[in-house]
Design a protein around this motif. Structure first.
Motif, PDB file in Angstrom:
ATOM      1  N   MET A 132     -51.246  56.484   9.161  1.00  0.00           N
ATOM      2  CA  MET A 132     -50.870  56.645   7.758  1.00  0.00           C
ATOM      3  C   MET A 132     -49.509  57.323   7.688  1.00  0.00           C
ATOM      4  O   MET A 132     -49.410  58.539   7.605  1.00  0.00           O
ATOM      5  N   GLY A 133     -48.463  56.527   7.791  1.00  0.00           N
ATOM      6  CA  GLY A 133     -47.110  57.063   7.784  1.00  0.00           C
ATOM      7  C   GLY A 133     -46.149  56.198   8.577  1.00  0.00           C
ATOM      8  O   GLY A 133     -45.133  55.736   8.035  1.00  0.00           O
ATOM      9  N   PRO A 134     -46.428  55.931   9.858  1.00  0.00           N
ATOM     10  CA  PRO A 134     -45.473  55.147  10.642  1.00  0.00           C
ATOM     11  C   PRO A 134     -45.142  53.773  10.057  1.00  0.00           C
ATOM     12  O   PRO A 134     -43.992  53.329  10.118  1.00  0.00           O
ATOM     13  N   LEU A 135     -46.126  53.105   9.474  1.00  0.00           N
ATOM     14  CA  LEU A 135     -45.863  51.772   8.931  1.00  0.00           C
ATOM     15  C   LEU A 135     -45.068  51.824   7.626  1.00  0.00           C
ATOM     16  O   LEU A 135     -44.643  50.786   7.130  1.00  0.00           O
ATOM     17  N   TYR A 136     -44.863  53.039   7.092  1.00  0.00           N
ATOM     18  CA  TYR A 136     -43.971  53.209   5.937  1.00  0.00           C
ATOM     19  C   TYR A 136     -42.509  53.228   6.365  1.00  0.00           C
ATOM     20  O   TYR A 136     -41.617  52.996   5.543  1.00  0.00           O
ATOM     21  N   HIS A 137     -42.253  53.591   7.624  1.00  0.00           N
ATOM     22  CA  HIS A 137     -40.898  53.981   7.996  1.00  0.00           C
ATOM     23  C   HIS A 137     -40.291  53.178   9.136  1.00  0.00           C
ATOM     24  O   HIS A 137     -39.080  53.291   9.366  1.00  0.00           O
ATOM     25  N   LEU A 138     -41.067  52.410   9.865  1.00  0.00           N
ATOM     26  CA  LEU A 138     -40.512  51.551  10.907  1.00  0.00           C
ATOM     27  C   LEU A 138     -40.024  50.274  10.240  1.00  0.00           C
ATOM     28  O   LEU A 138     -40.810  49.468   9.747  1.00  0.00           O
TER      29      LEU A 138
END
Length: 283
Positions: A132-138
């Protein structure tokens, strides 16, 4: 996937920008979701599956709001985050409160290698993994694929992956609610043009961020060895009127959360949420 990308910066520079953003935003991120629909409805979904005694890996868990929630209910939780300041916050809070959350700094794309090196049991697999977070920013799809694959290598067969995305319609909901004046700002065309075209957006936002068209979440997740259990809106139908929700009595809030939970998997209401979560069982 059909991406509308902005900003000519490298992937590694983009990750550094995100890291620096969260290093400076620890207190804000710790408070941001307290008692709000995103947190409360997501916890209702987590509670359906995650039980006391389960092992949980929280990748991109920030300052640890979900990690501490799960640790307080008796789970064995490891948080892994890009921001060293978030990790410091988790370690400090864990010492101060006596609620044990193991916190490790690193890049989600490399989580398997880092944990194999740092955990005392290098072969450990987890009952559940939160992403919950990495797929927002990669910003690059290949990097998002790397992050999911790295997470799955640490998930037990039959274990659950909880993967969250920011949706294009979620960006619209946020702007309408919080920043309506930005619709008159020509700079916002970088987001509004792909929104109207039904594309994804990758580039400058609150920091470097990736927004996905909701119709592309399931095709993206279908490439992994997972059986879909749920796709739901983390704020449900409450996102557009979150401020009004926060003004209500506890009784009214519970009633609103109840109806939102009943609707949050219905396809026609997914666009009301800012964040979408996929829940899948590793096959």
């Amino acid at each position: 996937m059909n991406n509308h990308a902005q900003d000519n910066i490298t992937a590694e520079n983009s990750v550094k920008i995100v890291q620096e953003f969260y290093d400076k935003s620890v207190s804000y991120e710790w408070e941001r979701i307290v008692d709000r629909p995103e947190f409360l409805l997501t916890c209702r979904m987590l509670d359906r599956y995650i039980k006391p005694g389960d092992t949980v890996l929280d990748i991109g868990g920030g300052p640890g709001r979900y990690s501490f929630y799960l640790a307080e209910k008796g789970c064995d939780v490891t948080l892994f985050d890009l921001s060293a300041e978030n990790v410091n916050h988790v370690n400090k809070r864990s010492l101060e409160t006596g609620v044990a959350v193991r916190a490790i700094n690193g890049d989600a794309r490399e989580v398997e290698a880092v944990l194999r090196e740092q955990l005392s049991d290098s072969s450990q697999l987890f009952d559940h993994v939160l992403l919950m977070g990495p797929l927002y920013h990669l910003l690059d799809e290949n990097d998002r694929i790397k992050a999911v694959n790295a997470a799955l290598k640490l998930l037990k067969p039959g274990g659950l992956l909880f993967a969250a995305f920011i949706s294009m319609s979620g960006g619209l909901v946020f702007m309408l609610r919080e920043l309506p004046e930005q619709f008159a700002n020509p700079d916002e065309e970088r987001f509004l043009v792909p929104l109207v075209a039904g594309e994804n957006y990758a580039g400058r936002a609150f920091t470097q961020a990736f927004f996905i068209n909701q119709s592309e979440v399931l095709p993206f997740m279908e490439q992994f060895p997972l059986k879909k259990l749920h796709l739901f809106g983390q704020e449900g139908v409450l996102a557009p009127n979150e401020h009004k929700f926060m003004e209500q009595t506890p009784e009214v809030k519970e009633a609103l959360l109840d109806i939102a939970e009943k609707l949050f998997e219905k396809e026609e209401y997914l666009s009301w949420s800012e964040h979408l979560m996929y829940v899948g069982r590793r096959t």
